[in-house]
Design a protein around this motif. Structure first.
Motif, PDB file in Angstrom:
ATOM      1  N   SER A  50       0.713  -1.669   0.058  1.00  0.00           N
ATOM      2  CA  SER A  50       0.364  -0.360   0.003  1.00  0.00           C
ATOM      3  C   SER A  50       0.714   1.697   0.135  1.00  0.00           C
ATOM      4  O   SER A  50       0.991   2.404  -0.330  1.00  0.00           O
ATOM      5  CB  SER A  50      -1.049   0.505   1.216  1.00  0.00           C
ATOM      6  OG  SER A  50      -1.635  -0.876   0.817  1.00  0.00           O
ATOM      7  N   LEU A  51       1.857   1.593   0.834  1.00  0.00           N
ATOM      8  CA  LEU A  51       2.722   2.582   0.874  1.00  0.00           C
ATOM      9  C   LEU A  51       3.469   2.272  -0.252  1.00  0.00           C
ATOM     10  O   LEU A  51       3.982   3.880  -0.924  1.00  0.00           O
ATOM     11  CB  LEU A  51       4.363   1.737   1.882  1.00  0.00           C
ATOM     12  CG  LEU A  51       4.452   3.339   2.211  1.00  0.00           C
ATOM     13  CD1 LEU A  51       3.668   4.447   3.229  1.00  0.00           C
ATOM     14  CD2 LEU A  51       5.607   2.826   3.415  1.00  0.00           C
ATOM     15  N   ALA A  52       3.635   1.660  -0.967  1.00  0.00           N
ATOM     16  CA  ALA A  52       4.527   1.815  -2.987  1.00  0.00           C
ATOM     17  C   ALA A  52       3.417   1.969  -3.557  1.00  0.00           C
ATOM     18  O   ALA A  52       3.890   3.326  -4.169  1.00  0.00           O
ATOM     19  CB  ALA A  52       4.928   0.542  -3.421  1.00  0.00           C
ATOM     20  N   ALA A  53       1.651   1.822  -3.399  1.00  0.00           N
ATOM     21  CA  ALA A  53       0.972   2.655  -4.383  1.00  0.00           C
ATOM     22  C   ALA A  53       0.937   3.604  -4.219  1.00  0.00           C
ATOM     23  O   ALA A  53       0.269   4.269  -5.216  1.00  0.00           O
ATOM     24  CB  ALA A  53      -0.658   1.421  -3.602  1.00  0.00           C
ATOM     25  N   ILE A  54       0.496   4.470  -1.987  1.00  0.00           N
ATOM     26  CA  ILE A  54       0.750   5.592  -1.873  1.00  0.00           C
ATOM     27  C   ILE A  54       1.438   6.575  -3.269  1.00  0.00           C
ATOM     28  O   ILE A  54       2.280   7.345  -3.911  1.00  0.00           O
ATOM     29  CB  ILE A  54       0.740   5.737  -1.083  1.00  0.00           C
ATOM     30  CG1 ILE A  54       0.052   5.554  -0.234  1.00  0.00           C
ATOM     31  CG2 ILE A  54       1.155   7.588  -0.809  1.00  0.00           C
ATOM     32  CD1 ILE A  54      -0.680   5.527   0.892  1.00  0.00           C
ATOM     33  N   GLY A  55       3.092   6.120  -3.017  1.00  0.00           N
ATOM     34  CA  GLY A  55       4.538   6.637  -3.992  1.00  0.00           C
ATOM     35  C   GLY A  55       3.941   6.368  -5.428  1.00  0.00           C
ATOM     36  O   GLY A  55       3.707   7.673  -6.348  1.00  0.00           O
ATOM     37  N   GLN A  56       3.159   5.569  -6.204  1.00  0.00           N
ATOM     38  CA  GLN A  56       2.698   5.192  -7.553  1.00  0.00           C
ATOM     39  C   GLN A  56       1.769   6.350  -7.314  1.00  0.00           C
ATOM     40  O   GLN A  56       1.422   7.450  -8.432  1.00  0.00           O
ATOM     41  CB  GLN A  56       2.668   3.971  -7.632  1.00  0.00           C
ATOM     42  CG  GLN A  56       1.312   3.659  -9.360  1.00  0.00           C
ATOM     43  CD  GLN A  56       3.439   3.873 -10.432  1.00  0.00           C
ATOM     44  OE1 GLN A  56       4.015   3.215  -9.969  1.00  0.00           O
ATOM     45  NE2 GLN A  56       2.663   3.606 -11.514  1.00  0.00           N
ATOM     46  N   GLN A  57       0.708   6.592  -6.711  1.00  0.00           N
ATOM     47  CA  GLN A  57      -0.244   7.659  -6.691  1.00  0.00           C
ATOM     48  C   GLN A  57      -0.173   8.688  -7.099  1.00  0.00           C
ATOM     49  O   GLN A  57      -0.469   9.677  -7.410  1.00  0.00           O
ATOM     50  CB  GLN A  57      -1.041   7.034  -5.000  1.00  0.00           C
ATOM     51  CG  GLN A  57      -2.759   7.686  -5.548  1.00  0.00           C
ATOM     52  CD  GLN A  57      -3.445   6.845  -5.840  1.00  0.00           C
ATOM     53  OE1 GLN A  57      -3.574   7.128  -7.620  1.00  0.00           O
ATOM     54  NE2 GLN A  57      -4.317   5.556  -5.862  1.00  0.00           N
ATOM     55  N   ILE A  58       1.085   9.373  -6.278  1.00  0.00           N
ATOM     56  CA  ILE A  58       1.424   9.969  -6.320  1.00  0.00           C
ATOM     57  C   ILE A  58       1.751  10.700  -7.389  1.00  0.00           C
ATOM     58  O   ILE A  58       1.431  11.801  -7.919  1.00  0.00           O
ATOM     59  CB  ILE A  58       2.908  10.560  -5.229  1.00  0.00           C
ATOM     60  CG1 ILE A  58       2.503  10.548  -4.040  1.00  0.00           C
ATOM     61  CG2 ILE A  58       3.753  12.251  -5.939  1.00  0.00           C
ATOM     62  CD1 ILE A  58       3.048  10.670  -2.782  1.00  0.00           C
ATOM     63  N   VAL A  59       2.888   9.972  -8.194  1.00  0.00           N
ATOM     64  CA  VAL A  59       3.398  10.037  -9.803  1.00  0.00           C
ATOM     65  C   VAL A  59       2.359  10.128 -10.071  1.00  0.00           C
ATOM     66  O   VAL A  59       2.629  11.079 -11.362  1.00  0.00           O
ATOM     67  CB  VAL A  59       4.815   9.303  -9.957  1.00  0.00           C
ATOM     68  CG1 VAL A  59       4.591   8.212 -10.302  1.00  0.00           C
ATOM     69  CG2 VAL A  59       5.501  10.537 -10.807  1.00  0.00           C
ATOM     70  N   MET A  60       1.185   9.172 -10.490  1.00  0.00           N
ATOM     71  CA  MET A  60       0.748   9.347 -11.361  1.00  0.00           C
ATOM     72  C   MET A  60      -0.805   9.420 -11.455  1.00  0.00           C
ATOM     73  O   MET A  60      -1.324  10.110 -11.970  1.00  0.00           O
ATOM     74  CB  MET A  60       0.483   7.439 -11.806  1.00  0.00           C
ATOM     75  CG  MET A  60      -0.139   6.991 -12.592  1.00  0.00           C
ATOM     76  SD  MET A  60       0.391   5.225 -13.532  1.00  0.00           S
ATOM     77  CE  MET A  60      -1.241   5.085 -14.657  1.00  0.00           C
ATOM     78  N   GLY A  61      -1.342   9.284  -9.928  1.00  0.00           N
ATOM     79  CA  GLY A  61      -2.595   9.555  -9.845  1.00  0.00           C
ATOM     80  C   GLY A  61      -2.432  11.348  -9.717  1.00  0.00           C
ATOM     81  O   GLY A  61      -3.924  11.608  -9.958  1.00  0.00           O
ATOM     82  N   TYR A  62      -1.998  11.670  -8.867  1.00  0.00           N
ATOM     83  CA  TYR A  62      -2.207  13.533  -8.338  1.00  0.00           C
ATOM     84  C   TYR A  62      -1.253  14.273  -9.425  1.00  0.00           C
ATOM     85  O   TYR A  62      -1.536  15.167 -10.078  1.00  0.00           O
ATOM     86  CB  TYR A  62      -1.512  13.529  -7.415  1.00  0.00           C
ATOM     87  CG  TYR A  62      -1.989  12.970  -6.337  1.00  0.00           C
ATOM     88  CD1 TYR A  62      -3.565  13.463  -5.504  1.00  0.00           C
ATOM     89  CD2 TYR A  62      -2.218  11.533  -5.077  1.00  0.00           C
ATOM     90  CE1 TYR A  62      -4.447  13.890  -5.192  1.00  0.00           C
ATOM     91  CE2 TYR A  62      -3.076  10.881  -4.305  1.00  0.00           C
ATOM     92  CZ  TYR A  62      -4.262  12.028  -4.036  1.00  0.00           C
ATOM     93  OH  TYR A  62      -5.448  12.103  -2.907  1.00  0.00           O
ATOM     94  N   THR A  63      -0.086  13.803 -10.531  1.00  0.00           N
ATOM     95  CA  THR A  63       1.148  14.121 -11.330  1.00  0.00           C
ATOM     96  C   THR A  63       0.748  13.951 -12.637  1.00  0.00           C
ATOM     97  O   THR A  63       0.457  14.394 -13.420  1.00  0.00           O
ATOM     98  CB  THR A  63       2.655  14.289 -10.337  1.00  0.00           C
ATOM     99  OG1 THR A  63       2.530  14.082  -9.478  1.00  0.00           O
ATOM    100  CG2 THR A  63       2.838  15.757 -11.317  1.00  0.00           C
TER     101      THR A  63
END
Lengths: 360, 300
Positions: A50-63
């Motif tokens: 989940s923590l890694a997914a948050i990382g991916q989320q920041i770069v992909m989902g948010y940015t």
């Protein structure tokens, strides 16, 4: 433009959610779940991924930057942590963890540089370079592996306040604390001015730039923070779940898995990262159980793993067509139906602006 | 002199291996040209097609029959993709389409494995992966027969497809669709059948690419990873250019081999795995649209 981040504000709902989740993690789960299996095979990898997914989320989902190299940064974090614990004797584990996150972040900045020129599929190829390069580097230079020739290195024990953690439940508690802190931080960033800048860049980078948002800063910041999260996640993944270090564990398949977590969970949501990770982890377990118990092993293991792949693929297509905001949005809709208007105002709609609508 | 001969040998081997990348890249280009969709599933299509082909041969079908049966299968894949994936996602952004094709790729990989299993299969095309004697005798160069065949096949396919695109009515329709799908369909170009045709062609290209790769390395799941190497090829050549696919493939193939042979030993080898991607990054910095691609113009 204000540059210092807005400090976290929270509503009643947030506090309720927080209290409920913490009670669940520290009281209810330890009281009800007694078998080690649940900790070692489900809860611990779930929190790490989940923590890694948050990382991916920041770069992909948010940015809005299509990146496919999460596992590479995880590997960087894992091996950095291994070497820090090995070579710097006085460093506490949490310090090593933070430092390995920073090392991963440095890689994130380096491989995020192409994002200044390119986007979409082009960027995906550039980030694939990071995936292959980092794994190769670790594999080829013996120093990273402490000149271990067997290929599989056992991780050191996690030592916190002079006590080494051994039982799965203790590791779970440590994970909960670390993940909670980092999640709160991520939510704070996503809701504050940092997150607003990310989303502005995602929704239309040229427009964002003409409004005075520095693309260079915003994109590289997103890559660095994303890689930091992935690095910490990778270190935790290796130290608490795998208990060993081998570059193969962080191959491109893991990157795809994390990408799927984010897409299925819901792009541009933090809770989507957790939901997506839970789904990607649990579905194969459920499928195996069904295969073993209902059909009593009459179904080949190949068929089961192939089914898993087909279902993930079909789900991605279905979600892209019918619910591009993923399971997090589904969850919200269910909550709304159950609790009425109470939860309607809990999530600001801006947080979930459609990622798919950018560009073109 | 032998030094130099060896260098030539490395370069030629690299160039010929590069044409194999070109073959995979060609499938990407076809679909990108027609629908500006980046079909991430192309690699999975290579795997799917060749696995079905080998599977059908194992069932006792003769070579030609198995080939056409697989072509029909790829037609079905194209048909269902058009109906179930592309049509509902019409007018969505490129990124959404890209993610959907990643999903499609997983579906195809899963289906292929469910149907034919996971073990590595041998594919014998009757062309050995050994040096051709008369070239070796006359010039002293060791060039694999399989490489040479793959090179010839790729180049002839690329020439054939270029002619198809340029001089036939179908090709004209296709270019019209690529330019503006809405306008093209309003003047009566059958969008659906054009799409179907493109996907089938991409399927055939995938099958041939898969046969070449399969004959060399065995038909196995690793083909999907090999197909990923077509991505840097596309970046260098440009996403919408058929000649770009071949030039990109040649550049990647030759550079990869030269780097591996001359620089690789200093770093413990296996730099082939990432060198193409890093090369692609350098190209991106100077020419984001690729050597032959159209300039990307973005507006607010």
């Amino acid at each position: 433009m204000r540059t210092q981040p807005v400090f976290m504000t929270f509503k009643k709902d947030d506090i309720i959610n927080f209290v409920v989740l913490m009670t669940l993690a520290f009281i209810i789960i330890p009281m009800t779940v007694k078998t080690d299996y649940w900790y070692t095979s489900i809860l611990i990898p779930w929190l790490c991924l989940s923590l890694a997914a948050i990382g991916q989320q920041i770069v992909m989902g948010y940015t809005g930057q299509l990146a496919l190299g999460a596992a590479g940064f995880m590997a960087a974090g894992a091996f950095a942590c291994f070497n820090l614990v090995l070579r710097v004797p006085d460093l506490p584990f949490v310090g090593a963890l933070a430092l390995s996150g920073l090392i991963a972040a440095a890689f994130g900045i380096l491989f995020g540089l192409p994002s200044l020129r390119v986007r979409g599929i082009y960027l995906m190829v550039a980030t694939l370079a990071s995936q292959f390069f980092i794994i190769w580097m670790i594999d080829k230079f013996g120093w990273f592996k402490n000149y271990d020739t067997s290929g599989i290195i056992t991780t050191q024990d996690i030592v916190i306040f002079g006590k080494s953690l051994t039982s799965p439940m203790e590791m779970f508690f440590v994970l909960v604390v670390i993940v909670t802190v980092l999640t709160l931080l991520a939510m704070n960033m996503a809701r504050g001015s940092t997150g607003r800048r990310w989303m502005a860049v995602r929704d239309m980078d040229i427009a964002a730039e003409s409004m005075g948002i520095s693309l260079l800063r915003t994109k590289l910041q997103a890559f660095a923070i994303s890689a930091f999260y992935c690095g910490v996640a990778g270190a935790l993944f290796a130290f608490t779940y795998l208990k060993s270090l081998e570059p193969v564990a962080f191959d491109i398949k893991l990157s795809f898995k994390i990408l799927f977590m984010v897409i299925l969970g819901g792009l541009g949501t933090i809770n989507g990262a957790f939901i997506g990770a839970a789904f990607i982890l649990l579905f194969p377990v459920v499928l195996n159980t069904v295969g073993n118990n209902v059909f009593h092993g009459s179904i080949d293991a190949t068929i089961i793993s192939a089914t898993e792949q087909v279902v993930f693929g079909v789900l991605i297509i279905v979600f892209m067509i019918y619910e591009p905001l993923g399971m997090a949005k589904l969850w919200d809709s269910i909550k709304q139906r159950l609790f009425g208007r109470n939860s309607k105002e809990s999530e600001a709609p801006v947080d979930q602006a459609d990622v798919g609508k950018q560009g073109s | 002199m032998t030094e130099f001969l060896f260098f030539i040998e490395v370069v030629v081997g690299g160039l010929l291996a590069g044409t194999m990348y070109s073959l995979v890249a060609l499938g990407f280009v076809l679909i990108y040209k027609a629908s500006s969709t980046f079909n991430f599933a192309q690699g999975a299509m290579v795997f799917f097609a060749v696995l079905a082909f080998v599977g059908l041969m194992e069932l006792g079908l003769p070579f030609v029959l198995a080939f056409f049966a697989t072509v029909f299968l790829m037609f079905l894949v194209g048909y269902f993709t058009e109906r179930l994936v592309l049509k509902p996602l019409m007018n969505q952004s490129e990124d959404t389409m890209l993610m959907a094709t990643i999903g499609l790729g997983f579906v195809l990989e899963g289906l292929a494995q469910a149907a034919w299993g996971v073990e590595v299969r041998r594919l014998d095309l009757g062309i050995g992966d050994f040096p051709i004697p008369w070239i070796a005798d006359s010039t002293g160069l060791f060039i694999s027969a399989l490489d040479l065949t793959a090179g010839t096949v790729s180049i002839s396919m690329i020439i054939g497809l270029s002619i198809l695109f340029k001089y036939t009515k179908m090709g004209l329709g296709l270019r019209a669709v690529a330019d503006d799908a809405g306008a093209a369909s309003s003047i009566g170009i059958p969008l659906k059948s054009i799409m179907l045709m493109v996907w089938t062609t991409a399927g055939i290209v995938a099958l041939i690419a898969g046969m070449m790769w399969g004959a060399r390395a065995g038909v196995q799941f690793a083909l999907v990873d090999l197909a990923l190497k077509a991505l840097p090829v596309l970046i260098i050549g440009g996403f919408s250019s058929i000649p770009g696919a071949i030039v990109g493939g040649l550049i990647i193939g030759a550079t990869e081999k030269v780097l591996e042979v001359y620089i690789g030993p200093f770093f413990g080898g296996a730099i082939e795995g990432w060198a193409p991607y890093v090369l692609a990054i350098f190209f991106l910095l100077y020419r984001p649209e690729g050597l032959f691609g159209e300039k990307i113009i973005r507006r607010v």
